[in-house]
Design a protein around this motif. Structure first.
Motif, PDB file in Angstrom:
ATOM      1  N   UNK A   1       9.035  83.051  29.185  1.00 19.56           N
ATOM      2  CA  UNK A   1       9.423  81.865  28.409  1.00 19.56           C
ATOM      3  C   UNK A   1      10.567  82.205  27.459  1.00 19.56           C
ATOM      4  N   UNK A   2      10.485  83.371  26.813  1.00 21.74           N
ATOM      5  CA  UNK A   2      11.577  83.800  25.918  1.00 21.74           C
ATOM      6  C   UNK A   2      12.855  84.030  26.720  1.00 21.74           C
ATOM      7  N   UNK A   3      12.734  84.591  27.922  1.00 22.50           N
ATOM      8  CA  UNK A   3      13.916  84.806  28.779  1.00 22.50           C
ATOM      9  C   UNK A   3      14.556  83.478  29.151  1.00 22.50           C
TER      10      UNK A   3
ATOM     11  N   UNK B   1      20.015  79.142  25.889  1.00 23.64           N
ATOM     12  CA  UNK B   1      20.884  79.271  24.713  1.00 23.64           C
ATOM     13  C   UNK B   1      22.237  79.834  25.126  1.00 23.64           C
ATOM     14  N   UNK B   2      22.248  80.824  26.024  1.00 22.17           N
ATOM     15  CA  UNK B   2      23.512  81.394  26.507  1.00 22.17           C
ATOM     16  C   UNK B   2      24.312  80.351  27.285  1.00 22.17           C
ATOM     17  N   UNK B   3      23.621  79.548  28.060  1.00 22.24           N
ATOM     18  CA  UNK B   3      24.288  78.489  28.817  1.00 22.24           C
ATOM     19  C   UNK B   3      24.887  77.446  27.866  1.00 22.24           C
ATOM     20  N   UNK B   4      24.172  77.151  26.777  1.00 23.44           N
ATOM     21  CA  UNK B   4      24.642  76.148  25.815  1.00 23.44           C
ATOM     22  C   UNK B   4      25.930  76.582  25.129  1.00 23.44           C
ATOM     23  N   UNK B   5      26.176  77.890  25.046  1.00 18.29           N
ATOM     24  CA  UNK B   5      27.404  78.354  24.394  1.00 18.29           C
ATOM     25  C   UNK B   5      28.638  77.934  25.173  1.00 18.29           C
ATOM     26  N   UNK B   6      28.489  77.595  26.446  1.00 25.67           N
ATOM     27  CA  UNK B   6      29.622  77.209  27.292  1.00 25.67           C
ATOM     28  C   UNK B   6      29.824  75.699  27.386  1.00 25.67           C
TER      29      UNK B   6
ATOM     30  N   UNK C   1      25.839  78.910  16.839  1.00 21.99           N
ATOM     31  CA  UNK C   1      24.401  78.679  16.673  1.00 21.99           C
ATOM     32  C   UNK C   1      23.642  79.163  17.909  1.00 21.99           C
ATOM     33  N   UNK C   2      24.158  78.827  19.081  1.00 20.93           N
ATOM     34  CA  UNK C   2      23.459  79.198  20.316  1.00 20.93           C
ATOM     35  C   UNK C   2      23.591  80.686  20.633  1.00 20.93           C
ATOM     36  N   UNK C   3      24.669  81.312  20.208  1.00 18.72           N
ATOM     37  CA  UNK C   3      24.794  82.765  20.361  1.00 18.72           C
ATOM     38  C   UNK C   3      23.707  83.440  19.508  1.00 18.72           C
ATOM     39  N   UNK C   4      23.532  82.935  18.289  1.00 18.23           N
ATOM     40  CA  UNK C   4      22.501  83.493  17.389  1.00 18.23           C
ATOM     41  C   UNK C   4      21.102  83.270  17.973  1.00 18.23           C
ATOM     42  N   UNK C   5      20.899  82.084  18.548  1.00 21.50           N
ATOM     43  CA  UNK C   5      19.599  81.786  19.176  1.00 21.50           C
ATOM     44  C   UNK C   5      19.341  82.726  20.357  1.00 21.50           C
ATOM     45  N   UNK C   6      20.368  82.942  21.179  1.00 21.49           N
ATOM     46  CA  UNK C   6      20.220  83.843  22.333  1.00 21.49           C
ATOM     47  C   UNK C   6      19.865  85.248  21.855  1.00 21.49           C
TER      48      UNK C   6
END
Length: 192
Positions: free
Chosen positions: A81-83, A89-94, A102-107
């Motif tokens: 689930x964490x993966x 989150x990594x996908x959201x950065x794009x 924010x999404x880099x920090x979340x990832x």
């Protein structure tokens, strides 16, 4: 005046004679076999208790291993689930127009949390393996106790046959089987 006369039957005379003869002769052979049979039955009771005890111990250890495996499985599901959240989150950065920082920090946060979960899951798997190994050891001891119990039961049966046949070689066979049982019980006690 009449007198009472008792005329015993031939059967009654025979039973009385056999009983008197057995008590008077002090049949040492039968007495020794009876005492040895009582001792073997006592040893058999102790072996039976130990066999049951180690069987229960093996079952409890196996149960603890299953619990730890389930807990490890839950942790691995949590890891997945964490993966998934890290990947999202990594996908959201794009995605254009979103706060990429924010999404880099979340990832990164999910990545760190995932490592902690992995360590817990691996620890639980190690504990499960240890419980499995303890169960195997207890089960091996149980088999030794059960073997000793089986052989002492055979010795008791041989002692009964010895009493009926009055054969000296049968007595030696019964005592030999009892000795093998004691050796097997000793091996179980010494964890061999």
């Amino acid at each position: 005046m009449s007198e009472d006369f008792e005329v015993p039957s031939p059967h009654e005379e025979h039973v009385e004679h056999a009983t008197h003869h057995a008590h008077g002769s002090r049949d040492n052979f039968a007495g020794r076999i009876a005492v040895m049979t009582a001792i073997m039955a006592t040893v058999g009771a102790l072996l039976s208790y130990q066999a049951g005890s180690t069987e229960s111990e093996a079952a409890m250890d196996k149960n603890n291993a299953a619990i730890k495996k389930t807990e490890a499985s839950n942790q691995w599901n949590y890891y997945q689930a964490k993966s998934s959240r890290q990947n999202l989150a990594e996908l959201a950065t794009h995605i254009p127009g979103v706060d990429a920082a924010h999404y880099v920090a979340e990832a990164e946060r999910y990545k760190a949390q995932k490592e902690d979960v992995r360590k817990v899951a691996e620890g639980l798997e190690t504990e499960a393996k240890e419980w499995d190994e303890k169960s195997e050891v207890a089960l091996h001891r149980h088999h030794r106790w059960a073997q000793a119990m089986t052989v002492i039961q055979i010795a008791i049966s041989l002692a009964a046959i010895t009493l009926l046949t009055r054969r000296e070689w049968m007595k030696k066979l019964a005592y030999g089987a009892a000795s093998v049982s004691v050796v097997l019980g000793t091996m179980a006690w010494l964890h061999i």
